[in-house]
Scaffold this active site. Structure first.
Site, PDB file in Angstrom:
ATOM      1  CG  HIS A   1      -1.570  -0.945   1.329  1.00  0.00           C
ATOM      2  ND1 HIS A   1      -2.138  -1.349  -0.074  1.00  0.00           N
ATOM      3  CD2 HIS A   1      -2.231  -2.171   2.188  1.00  0.00           C
ATOM      4  CE1 HIS A   1      -3.632  -2.568   0.898  1.00  0.00           C
ATOM      5  NE2 HIS A   1      -3.703  -2.429   1.670  1.00  0.00           N
TER       6      HIS A   1
ATOM      7  N   GLY B   1     -10.248  -4.522   2.389  1.00  0.00           N
ATOM      8  CA  GLY B   1     -10.902  -4.871   1.532  1.00  0.00           C
ATOM      9  C   GLY B   1     -10.840  -4.543   0.228  1.00  0.00           C
TER      10      GLY B   1
ATOM     11  CB  CYS C   1      -1.291 -11.557  -4.855  1.00  0.00           C
ATOM     12  SG  CYS C   1      -1.735  -9.996  -3.680  1.00  0.00           S
TER      13      CYS C   1
END
Length: 215
Positions: free
Chosen positions: A76, A162, A180
């Site tokens: 992020h 989210g 991921c």
């Protein structure tokens, strides 16, 4: 009614976790309603419940937080829109797979507002963009880049964490992790795809398309 909250500036990750925890607790007690929280974080990595140590390839680059959400390592940072989704699945259907599918459908609908075709792939949570403009992978398969990540947590069937959508982050910041856990494909952003989209533009698209996925 879903409350939309937008935070200016960069929100520290630990502050965001505390705020989400408080909101979800209030929702469970009937003291607060559903909310979507739109924000940006300073540069950081988060580890989901399936994160593998070997996928954190540069552990000293940015702070690393254990997120408690599903999924693996995620980045992020500035230029990335994070939407923390606090919804009550007691009234929206207690189906985790369907909920993740709705989040993906929401992202795809928002991207379509900019004529971007987002797609999903079996076994790869998130939203992907085909890249015919890039050379194929060594095995000959077409290259795809990830534009949005999804990781959620449920407590008493109330969701938090989210989605994150890349608007104009520094894509080199993803180099410190295997995003991921997927090594064969890259990451992209709206601006990387040649679209001069602002964070405000994306927010308008997210609000306009929310009902297409969640009613």
């Amino acid at each position: 009614m879903v409350e939309w909250i937008t935070s200016p500036g960069l929100v520290p990750y630990d502050h965001a976790l505390a705020e989400m925890e408080a909101r979800v607790a209030a929702m469970a007690e009937g003291r607060a309603g559903e909310a979507i929280w739109l924000l940006e974080h300073p540069p950081l990595y988060t580890a989901g419940t399936s994160a593998r140590a070997e996928d954190l390839t540069d552990p000293d680059r940015f702070p690393v937080f254990v997120a408690g959400r599903g999924g693996q390592y995620t980045y992020h940072g500035p230029g990335q829109r994070v939407a923390y989704v606090m919804l009550d699945l007691n009234t929206r259907g207690r189906d985790v797979r369907a909920f993740v599918g709705r989040l993906e459908a929401w992202v795809i609908a928002a991207l379509a507002e900019f004529n971007i075709r987002g797609e999903v792939r079996e076994g790869r949570v998130g939203v992907w963009v085909p890249r015919p403009d890039k050379p194929p992978l060594p095995d000959g398969s077409p290259r795809e880049d990830k534009i949005a990540a999804i990781g959620v947590k449920l407590r008493k069937w109330i969701s938090f964490h989210g989605i994150s959508i890349n608007v104009e982050p520094d894509l080199s910041h993803f180099d410190g992790i295997v995003p991921c856990g997927i090594r064969d494909h890259g990451v992209t952003s709206l601006v990387d795809l040649g679209l001069p989209v602002t964070m405000e533009d994306l927010d308008v698209a997210l609000k306009a398309t929310f009902a297409t996925a969640f009613g």
